[in-house]
Design a protein around this motif. Structure first.
Motif, PDB file in Angstrom:
ATOM      1  N   TYR A  70       0.880  -1.325  -0.033  1.00 37.86           N
ATOM      2  CA  TYR A  70       0.136   0.067  -0.069  1.00 37.86           C
ATOM      3  C   TYR A  70       0.786   1.344   0.165  1.00 37.86           C
ATOM      4  CZ  TYR A  70       1.505  -1.120   4.545  1.00 37.86           C
ATOM      5  OH  TYR A  70       2.413  -1.690   5.449  1.00 37.86           O
ATOM      6  N   ARG A  71       2.211   1.231   0.597  1.00 41.48           N
ATOM      7  CA  ARG A  71       3.118   2.512   0.424  1.00 41.48           C
ATOM      8  C   ARG A  71       3.763   2.195  -0.958  1.00 41.48           C
ATOM      9  NH1 ARG A  71       3.649   4.722   5.042  1.00 41.48           N
ATOM     10  NH2 ARG A  71       3.293   2.827   6.122  1.00 41.48           N
ATOM     11  N   GLY A 119      -2.929  -4.055  -0.408  1.00 36.21           N
ATOM     12  CA  GLY A 119      -3.083  -3.697   0.911  1.00 36.21           C
ATOM     13  C   GLY A 119      -2.987  -4.534   1.984  1.00 36.21           C
ATOM     14  N   ILE A 120      -3.290  -5.736   1.524  1.00 38.49           N
ATOM     15  CA  ILE A 120      -2.828  -6.861   2.761  1.00 38.49           C
ATOM     16  C   ILE A 120      -1.243  -6.952   2.867  1.00 38.49           C
ATOM     17  CG2 ILE A 120      -3.300  -9.269   3.480  1.00 38.49           C
ATOM     18  CD1 ILE A 120      -5.986  -7.624   2.910  1.00 38.49           C
ATOM     19  N   VAL A 121      -0.861  -6.872   4.044  1.00 35.14           N
ATOM     20  CA  VAL A 121       0.724  -6.902   4.560  1.00 35.14           C
ATOM     21  C   VAL A 121       0.930  -8.405   4.063  1.00 35.14           C
ATOM     22  CG1 VAL A 121       2.129  -7.178   6.395  1.00 35.14           C
ATOM     23  CG2 VAL A 121       0.469  -5.269   6.356  1.00 35.14           C
ATOM     24  N   GLY A 149       7.273  -4.806   4.165  1.00 29.71           N
ATOM     25  CA  GLY A 149       7.782  -3.946   5.544  1.00 29.71           C
ATOM     26  C   GLY A 149       8.440  -5.107   6.719  1.00 29.71           C
ATOM     27  N   ASP A 150       8.858  -4.516   7.638  1.00 27.22           N
ATOM     28  CA  ASP A 150       9.417  -5.163   8.804  1.00 27.22           C
ATOM     29  C   ASP A 150       8.119  -5.781   9.365  1.00 27.22           C
ATOM     30  OD1 ASP A 150       9.169  -2.169   9.279  1.00 27.22           O
ATOM     31  OD2 ASP A 150       8.777  -2.788  11.203  1.00 27.22           O
ATOM     32  N   GLY A 151       7.117  -5.341   9.356  1.00 29.51           N
ATOM     33  CA  GLY A 151       5.676  -5.892   9.844  1.00 29.51           C
ATOM     34  C   GLY A 151       5.439  -7.103   9.252  1.00 29.51           C
ATOM     35  N   ALA A 152       5.724  -7.385   8.178  1.00 30.00           N
ATOM     36  CA  ALA A 152       5.154  -8.624   7.216  1.00 30.00           C
ATOM     37  C   ALA A 152       6.036  -9.758   7.573  1.00 30.00           C
ATOM     38  CB  ALA A 152       5.403  -8.111   5.679  1.00 30.00           C
ATOM     39  N   GLN A 155       3.959 -12.495   8.918  1.00 29.89           N
ATOM     40  CA  GLN A 155       2.748 -13.198   8.196  1.00 29.89           C
ATOM     41  C   GLN A 155       3.318 -14.657   7.770  1.00 29.89           C
ATOM     42  OE1 GLN A 155       0.230 -11.169   9.333  1.00 29.89           O
ATOM     43  NE2 GLN A 155      -0.475 -11.570   6.940  1.00 29.89           N
ATOM     44  N   ASN A 179      11.657  -0.040   8.254  1.00 30.65           N
ATOM     45  CA  ASN A 179      11.622   1.485   8.406  1.00 30.65           C
ATOM     46  C   ASN A 179      11.230   1.702  10.039  1.00 30.65           C
ATOM     47  OD1 ASN A 179       8.875   0.799   8.659  1.00 30.65           O
ATOM     48  ND2 ASN A 179       8.043   1.860   7.046  1.00 30.65           N
ATOM     49  N   TYR A 181       9.064   0.624  12.190  1.00 33.36           N
ATOM     50  CA  TYR A 181       7.775   0.325  12.597  1.00 33.36           C
ATOM     51  C   TYR A 181       6.953  -0.245  11.776  1.00 33.36           C
ATOM     52  CZ  TYR A 181       8.724   3.872  16.083  1.00 33.36           C
ATOM     53  OH  TYR A 181       9.169   4.619  17.198  1.00 33.36           O
ATOM     54  N   ALA A 182       6.079  -1.126  12.503  1.00 29.01           N
ATOM     55  CA  ALA A 182       4.761  -1.601  11.765  1.00 29.01           C
ATOM     56  C   ALA A 182       3.513  -0.931  12.417  1.00 29.01           C
ATOM     57  CB  ALA A 182       4.846  -3.278  12.044  1.00 29.01           C
ATOM     58  N   GLU A 183       3.031  -0.268  11.754  1.00 31.87           N
ATOM     59  CA  GLU A 183       1.658   0.676  12.318  1.00 31.87           C
ATOM     60  C   GLU A 183       2.344   1.416  13.520  1.00 31.87           C
ATOM     61  OE1 GLU A 183      -1.923  -1.649  12.628  1.00 31.87           O
ATOM     62  OE2 GLU A 183      -2.642  -0.337  10.944  1.00 31.87           O
ATOM     63  N   ARG A 244      10.532   5.495   9.133  1.00 32.08           N
ATOM     64  CA  ARG A 244       9.208   6.033   8.702  1.00 32.08           C
ATOM     65  C   ARG A 244       9.088   7.376   9.088  1.00 32.08           C
ATOM     66  NH1 ARG A 244       4.421   3.010  10.614  1.00 32.08           N
ATOM     67  NH2 ARG A 244       4.484   5.040  11.807  1.00 32.08           N
ATOM     68  N   GLN A 248       1.857   6.143   9.718  1.00 30.30           N
ATOM     69  CA  GLN A 248       1.632   4.790   9.197  1.00 30.30           C
ATOM     70  C   GLN A 248       0.518   5.166   7.949  1.00 30.30           C
ATOM     71  OE1 GLN A 248       1.675   1.708   8.685  1.00 30.30           O
ATOM     72  NE2 GLN A 248      -0.275   1.275   7.636  1.00 30.30           N
TER      73      GLN A 248
HETATM   74  C1  LIG Z   1      -2.670  -9.046   6.783  1.00 28.35           C
HETATM   75  C2  LIG Z   1      -2.825  -7.945   7.631  1.00 28.35           C
HETATM   76  N1  LIG Z   1      -2.830  -7.660   8.677  1.00 28.35           N
HETATM   77  C3  LIG Z   1      -2.970  -6.436   9.112  1.00 28.35           C
HETATM   78  C4  LIG Z   1      -3.142  -5.181   8.269  1.00 28.35           C
HETATM   79  C5  LIG Z   1      -3.233  -3.959   8.934  1.00 28.35           C
HETATM   80  N2  LIG Z   1      -1.867  -3.226   8.572  1.00 28.35           N
HETATM   81  C6  LIG Z   1      -1.935  -2.341   7.621  1.00 28.35           C
HETATM   82  S1  LIG Z   1      -0.346  -1.831   7.580  1.00 28.35           S
HETATM   83  C7  LIG Z   1       0.266  -2.577   8.775  1.00 28.35           C
HETATM   84  C8  LIG Z   1       1.660  -2.381   9.502  1.00 28.35           C
HETATM   85  C9  LIG Z   1       2.583  -2.982   8.349  1.00 28.35           C
HETATM   86  O1  LIG Z   1       3.742  -2.646   8.667  1.00 28.35           O
HETATM   87  P1  LIG Z   1       5.129  -2.827   7.765  1.00 28.35           P
HETATM   88  O2  LIG Z   1       5.049  -4.106   7.111  1.00 28.35           O
HETATM   89  O3  LIG Z   1       6.335  -2.746   8.684  1.00 28.35           O
HETATM   90  O4  LIG Z   1       4.967  -1.737   6.699  1.00 28.35           O
HETATM   91  P2  LIG Z   1       5.047  -0.249   6.679  1.00 28.35           P
HETATM   92  O5  LIG Z   1       3.688   0.247   6.781  1.00 28.35           O
HETATM   93  O6  LIG Z   1       6.064  -0.011   7.712  1.00 28.35           O
HETATM   94  O7  LIG Z   1       5.743   0.048   5.199  1.00 28.35           O
HETATM   95  C10 LIG Z   1      -0.917  -3.515   9.429  1.00 28.35           C
HETATM   96  C11 LIG Z   1      -0.745  -4.280  10.454  1.00 28.35           C
HETATM   97  C12 LIG Z   1      -3.149  -5.699   7.003  1.00 28.35           C
HETATM   98  N3  LIG Z   1      -3.286  -4.663   5.948  1.00 28.35           N
HETATM   99  N4  LIG Z   1      -3.046  -6.833   6.689  1.00 28.35           N
END
Ligand SMILES: Cc1ncc(C[n+]2csc(CCOP(=O)(O)OP(=O)(O)O)c2C)c(N)n1
Ligand SMILES: [Mg+2]
Length: 326
Positions: A70-71, A119-121, A149-152, A155, A179, A181-183, A244, A248
């Motif tokens: 999504y970014r 849009g889905i991580v 992202g780091d939050g991914a 998954q 970056n 942060y994850a959210e 970041r 978010q």
């Molecule tokens: C499977 C899933 N879970 C939760 C969300 C909600 N969500 C949107 S962005 C995000 C954080 C992701 O962080 P990161 O992967 O670090 O990417 P960044 O936004 O820092 O580029 C979350 C949890 C989503 N979009 N998809």
């Protein structure tokens, strides 16, 4: 050990600068339009990670593939998606990359290898892997890069993708933009390994870890991974470290990001870092300034064209949504 190749020639450095600056100016416009409620939906800006997108794309061939998140604006710009079509998409106009039906989070353009923004991580990982498998089977020599992202990395689909990529020896690069942060969750709260790159050993995969605030080190790390993939050496997990500066999403108050932390990282803003390098390399200030003017002009023209473009008609709703087989 082979020595690190010399810096890219001045012309390539200036190209990387143009790309980073276009990302910055484009997303500044998105930020302002979002604040003015002039564009629909959520907007996610790329401030702070410009060095990653520009460095990675400089290591790719035009016919290579990427899958984004999504970014996505920075990735799309660096891959060569037309600014007018991106601005049109963000404005929801018929001139957009998806004729205005996708919006800011869904820029795609197969003609330049931009497979889509998800849009889905972590959802882009299997898509890039599929493109890599196609390239391998057809022997086209193409490489696919999955940005996430780091939050991914928590998954399941990241781990499934990494396992399959290794099993198939796929020409794919798993490109993590760390970056911090994850959210609202800082990396030190959620990471269960020392680094993200450490996770590669679970899949017997090589890893790269480099400074994403420095476009040149991002480029070299990506280049090594891309060369490995293209040469039949299979996947690499690449962790590029950035910060970041944006929330978010646009409108996020960022209360969870300590101001001192932000200030520290701002000293190494990818554009500031580049300008320091440019001075060391003796790049001419007037060349940088001319790029600055041209970039602002291109961004202004793209958004002005988008503002004038028509919205889709209600009757367009079902076009391009379903595939019709004869
Ligand atoms: C499977 C899933 N879970 C939760 C969300 C909600 N969500 C949107 S962005 C995000 C954080 C992701 O962080 P990161 O992967 O670090 O990417 P960044 O936004 O820092 O580029 C979350 C949890 C989503 N979009 N998809
Ligand atoms: Mg993140």
């Amino acid at each position: 050990m082979s020595a690190e190749p010399a810096l890219p020639p001045a012309e390539r450095l200036l190209d990387m600068y143009r790309t980073m600056l276009t990302m910055r100016r484009f997303d500044e416009r998105v930020r302002d339009l979002n604040a003015a409620k002039a564009i629909p939906g959520y907007a996610h800006t790329y401030f702070g990670s410009e060095g990653i997108g520009a460095g990675v794309m400089a290591a790719l061939r035009p016919d290579d593939w990427i899958a984004s998140t999504y970014r996505c604006h920075g990735h799309a710009i660096a891959k060569g998606v037309a600014l007018e079509a991106m601005a049109g998409e963000i404005y929801g106009r018929t001139t957009g990359t998806a004729k205005g039906k996708g919006g800011s989070m869904h820029v795609s353009d197969f003609d330049v290898g931009m497979l889509g923004a998800f849009g889905i991580v972590a959802a882009g990982i299997p898509v890039a892997l599929g493109a890599a498998l196609t390239a391998q089977r057809k022997r086209t020599g193409q490489v696919a890069v999955a940005f996430f992202g780091d939050g991914a990395v928590h998954q399941g689909v990241f781990h499934e993708g990494a396992g399959l990529a290794k099993l198939w020896n796929a020409p794919v690069v798993l490109l993590c933009e760390n970056n911090q942060y994850a959210e609202a969750t800082a990396i030190e709260y959620h990471l269960n390994t020392e680094t993200i790159a450490d996770m590669a050993c679970a899949y017997a995969m090589p890893a790269e870890r480099a400074d994403g605030m420095d476009v040149v080190s991002a480029y070299h790390a990506a280049r090594r991974a891309v060369e490995r993939a293209r040469g039949g050496g299979g996947p690499t997990l690449v962790e590029l470290i950035s910060y970041r500066f944006s929330g978010q999403y646009e409108g996020d108050k960022q209360a969870y990001q300590p101001p001192e932390e932000m200030a520290r990282w701002r000293e190494r803003d990818p554009l500031v870092t580049f300008e320091r390098l440019a001075a060391e390399r003796g790049l001419r200030d007037e060349d940088l300034k001319a790029i600055g003017r041209a970039v602002q002009d291109a961004v202004d023209r793209a958004f002005e064209a988008a503002e004038r473009a028509p919205f889709p008609e209600p009757d367009d709703l079902y076009d391009d949504v379903y595939v019709s087989y004869p």
